[in-house]
Design an enzyme around this catalytic site. Structure first.
Site, short mmCIF file in Angstrom:
data_model
loop_
_atom_site.label_atom_id
_atom_site.label_comp_id
_atom_site.label_asym_id
_atom_site.label_seq_id
_atom_site.Cartn_x
_atom_site.Cartn_y
_atom_site.Cartn_z
N ASP A 15 2.88 -45.52 -12.05
CA ASP A 15 1.47 -46.34 -11.68
C ASP A 15 0.28 -45.64 -12.48
O ASP A 15 -0.62 -45.31 -12.04
CB ASP A 15 1.43 -45.46 -10.33
CG ASP A 15 2.74 -46.40 -9.50
OD1 ASP A 15 2.75 -47.07 -9.64
OD2 ASP A 15 3.01 -45.77 -8.81
N LYS A 19 -0.69 -48.58 -17.04
CA LYS A 19 -0.59 -48.73 -17.96
C LYS A 19 -0.86 -50.67 -18.05
O LYS A 19 -1.58 -50.88 -18.77
CB LYS A 19 0.75 -49.26 -17.85
CG LYS A 19 1.96 -47.91 -18.64
CD LYS A 19 3.08 -47.87 -18.33
CE LYS A 19 3.80 -48.82 -16.93
NZ LYS A 19 3.22 -47.31 -15.70
N HIS A 29 1.61 -53.58 -11.91
CA HIS A 29 0.44 -53.20 -13.03
C HIS A 29 -0.83 -54.26 -11.88
O HIS A 29 -0.40 -54.93 -11.87
CB HIS A 29 0.43 -54.42 -14.21
CG HIS A 29 1.72 -53.77 -15.47
ND1 HIS A 29 1.78 -52.50 -14.81
CD2 HIS A 29 2.65 -53.91 -15.80
CE1 HIS A 29 2.66 -52.09 -15.52
NE2 HIS A 29 2.72 -53.22 -16.17
N THR A 58 5.06 -51.93 -3.30
CA THR A 58 5.61 -51.02 -2.10
C THR A 58 4.31 -51.48 -0.63
O THR A 58 4.72 -50.72 0.78
CB THR A 58 6.98 -50.17 -2.30
OG1 THR A 58 5.80 -48.71 -2.62
CG2 THR A 58 7.47 -50.76 -2.72
P1 GDP Z 1 0.84 -49.24 -13.70
O1 GDP Z 1 2.49 -50.00 -12.94
O2 GDP Z 1 0.71 -48.18 -14.73
O3 GDP Z 1 0.07 -50.06 -14.11
O4 GDP Z 1 -0.34 -48.48 -12.93
P2 GDP Z 1 -0.70 -49.36 -11.69
O5 GDP Z 1 -1.51 -50.39 -11.25
O6 GDP Z 1 0.50 -49.42 -9.99
O7 GDP Z 1 -1.70 -48.17 -10.68
C1 GDP Z 1 -2.74 -48.10 -11.11
C2 GDP Z 1 -4.49 -47.96 -10.36
O8 GDP Z 1 -4.82 -47.11 -11.23
C3 GDP Z 1 -4.18 -49.17 -10.09
O9 GDP Z 1 -5.08 -49.33 -8.89
C4 GDP Z 1 -5.63 -49.09 -11.40
O10 GDP Z 1 -6.23 -50.30 -10.56
C5 GDP Z 1 -5.95 -47.96 -11.21
N1 GDP Z 1 -6.75 -48.04 -12.49
C6 GDP Z 1 -6.70 -47.95 -13.20
N2 GDP Z 1 -7.12 -47.42 -14.40
C7 GDP Z 1 -8.07 -46.55 -13.67
C8 GDP Z 1 -9.70 -45.26 -13.90
O11 GDP Z 1 -9.65 -45.00 -15.18
N3 GDP Z 1 -10.16 -45.17 -13.13
C9 GDP Z 1 -9.57 -45.17 -11.22
N4 GDP Z 1 -10.29 -44.99 -10.02
N5 GDP Z 1 -8.66 -46.50 -11.10
C10 GDP Z 1 -8.27 -46.75 -12.59
#
Ligand code: GDP
Length: 425
Positions: free
Chosen positions: A12, A15, A40, A301
Site C-alpha cells: 500500500d 505503487k 492498487h 479488504t
Molecule cells: P499500492 O497497493 O502500493 O498501489 O497502494 P494503494 O493504492 O493501496 O494505497 C495507496 C493510497 O495512497 C491510495 O489510496 C492512493 O490513492 C493514495 N496515494 C498515492 N499517492 C498519494 C499521495 O502522494 N498522496 C496522497 N494523499 N495519497 C496518495
C-alpha cells in the site's frame, strides 16, 4: 529499458499511482507475482479504480499489459475487473495472459477461509483470496496451468490426483462437505472459456520485446517486508515480492536496468504481524483518517490499516532487499498538518540494545521505535508542481529520509492524482 516498481515496506505504498504514471511511457506493463490479494488504487481522468488482477498500464491505450507465469491468476476476479474498467474506460483493453500462469480455483479460496477460521485469533491475517493454498498446490504440482485447461484428458487425470488430497482435508480436518469432480470440471470449463481470448505465449512475446529494446515495466504487488524469505515470515505472502523475482515471474529473464522502490512518507500496514512503528489512540486515528486519498483502509479488504511514523530502519532494509536504484516517496502531503514530524531511526530491542538494522520477526515483536524529530512545514503542498517550490522544511524532511535510507529519492508524490508527482532528481 526494463524497470520494476516495487514496494519498500508492508504494501500500500502507492505503487499503483506510480505505475500508472510510468505506464504512460511504457510499451509493456507486466504483473509477475501475487494475485488479487492486494489492490492498487489508480485515480485518472476516467475516475477512481481499485485494480487487483489487471496490470496498472491498462489505462494507457498504447501499453500492452501482461500477466506473467508467476501470478496467481484468479480468472473470475479478472473478468469482473475487466467489466468494471470497460464501463468507464472507452478504449480497448490490451491484455495478454501467460499460458504458463496457474489458475486460482474456487477451492483455493475455500481452503483459505477454512484455515483462517481454524486458526482463529492466531491467524496470519490472510485476505482469504486463496493465495497460500494456491502457491502450495503450485509447488506440490497439484495446480493447473492455463494451457492445461485446454487439454481435457490431462485435467481429468490431474483431478484424480488432486481430489483425494482436498477431500481428506475437507472431511477430516475441516469437517465439511467434499468437493465433487463434476462441479470442478464445470468450473474449469467456464474458466477456460472466459480466459481463452487473452491467452498467449508471453515468454516468446517478451523475448521479442527485449530484442526490440521496448520500454518494459514490471509491476510488483505487496511490499518488500511481505516477501516469504526476506520479509516478516510467517506474516508474509506466498510469492516473492522482490524485484529480483521480476525477470522470472514475468518471463523476461533479462536483468532489470532500474528498480524503483515506492515508500510512503509515514508507515502503514494491513494484516497481522509485528509492526514496530504502530501508533495507537487519537494520534493513530488522525493519521489514518488523513492518509492516502480516503483514509488508510485496505483497497481489497476495507480493513483499517495500522499506521505509524516513517520507519527508516524498515525502509532502508526494504530498499536494500529490493536492490532499489531509485525511490519514490508518496503521501508527503498527508503530513502537512504536523508541527513536528517523528522519524524512526533505530529500534530498541528487548535486551535494551539499540540497533539501526532490521531484525528477524521474533525480535521485532518486542522492539520499540527510537525517534528523532524534525520540523513540519504546516502548509498545503498538494498544488505544487515543481519540487523546488516545496517549503524548505518539506525538502529538509525529504533530504533527511534520503540520508537515512541511502537510496536517491528521485520523485515525491504530493497527492493521489496522476499530475501530483514532483521530479526531484
Ligand atoms: P499500492 O497497493 O502500493 O498501489 O497502494 P494503494 O493504492 O493501496 O494505497 C495507496 C493510497 O495512497 C491510495 O489510496 C492512493 O490513492 C493514495 N496515494 C498515492 N499517492 C498519494 C499521495 O502522494 N498522496 C496522497 N494523499 N495519497 C496518495
Amino acid at each position: 529499458m526494463i524497470k520494476a516498481i516495487v514496494g519498500a515496506n508492508w504494501g500500500d505504498e502507492g505503487k499503483g499511482k506510480v505505475t500508472d504514471v510510468f505506464a504512460q511511457t511504457s510499451d509493456i506493463v507486466i504483473r509477475y507475482q501475487g494475485g488479487n490479494n492486494a489492490g492498487h488504487t489508480i485515480i485518472n481522468d476516467y475516475g477512481k479504480f481499485a485494480l487487483h488482477m489487471l496490470p496498472s498500464g491498462i489505462f494507457n491505450p498504447n501499453t500492452l499489459n501482461v500477466i506473467g507465469p508467476g501470478v496467481a491468476l484468479n480468472i473470475h476476479a479478472l473478468m469482473k475487473e475487466i467489466s468494471m474498467v470497460k464501463e468507464r474506460y472507452p478504449h480497448p483493453i490490451r491484455l495478454v495472459v501467460s499460458d504458463r500462469a496457474q489458475v486460482v480455483m474456487s477451492y483455493h479460496t475455500l481452503f483459505d477461509q477454512l484455515e483462517e477460521k481454524r486458526m482463529g485469533s492466531s491467524s496470519f491475517g490472510s485476505t482469504k483470496s486463496g493465495i497460500a493454498p494456491f502457491y502450495s498446490d503450485k509447488y506440490a504440482k497439484l495446480g493447473f496451468q492455463v494451457q492445461e485447461l485446454f487439454h481435457v484428458p490431462s485435467v481429468i487425470s490431474k483431478l484424480d490426483r488432486v481430489l483425494p488430497h482436498k477431500n481428506a482435508l475437507l472431511e477430516h480436518l475441516y469437517e465439511t462437505q467434499p468437493l465433487s469432480k463434476e462441479a470442478i470440471l464445470a468450473e474449469i470449463e467456464m474458466l477456460k472459456q472466459a480466459i481463452a481470448p487473452y491467452v498467449a505465449d508471453t515468454f516468446t512475446l517478451l523475448q521479442e520485446a527485449v530484442k526490440e529494446h521496448k520500454t518494459i515495466l514490471c509491476e510488483g504487488q505487496l511490499g518488500a517486508l511481505r516477501d516469504p524469505d526476506y520479509g516478516i515470515y510467517p506474516y508474509s505472502t506466498s510469492s516473492s515480492t522482490l524485484a529480483s523475482y521480476a525477470p522470472l515471474g514475468s518471463g523476461l529473464m533479462h536483468g532489470l536496468d532500474e528498480v524503483w522502490a515506492v515508500t510512503k512518507a509515514y508507515s502503514s500496514a494491513v494484516g497481522a504481524g509485528p509492526f514496530v512503528a504502530e501508533l495507537e489512540g487519537e494520534i493513530a486515528h488522525e493519521l489514518r483518517q488523513r492518509g492516502g486519498d480516503a483514509g488508510e483502509y485496505g483497497a481489497t479488504t476495507g480493513r483499517p490499516r495500522s499506521v505509524g511514523w516513517f520507519d527508516a530502519v524498515a525502509t532502508r532494509y526494504g530498499c536494500a532487499i529490493q536492490n532499489a536504484t531509485h525511490v519514490v516517496l508518496t503521501n508527503i502531503d498527508v503530513l502537512s498538518y504536523l508541527d513536528q514530524i517523528p522519524i524512526i531511526t533505530h529500534y530498541e530491542l528487548e535486551d535494551g540494545s539499540v540497533t539501526s538494522q532490521f531484525v528477524a520477526t521474533s525480535a521485532l515483536w518486542n522492539a520499540k521505535p527510537v525517534y528523532t524529530m524534525v520540523d513540519g512545514w504546516k502548509s498545503d503542498i498538494t498544488c505544487i508542481e515543481h519540487y523546488d517550490d516545496l517549503p524548505q522544511k518539506a525538502k529538509a524532511y525529504v533530504d533527511m529520509l534520503e540520508s537515512l535510507i541511502q537510496v536517491p529519492i528521485a520523485m515525491v508524490s504530493n497527492g493521489p492524482k496522476r499530475k501530483q508527482i514532483l521530479k526531484r532528481l
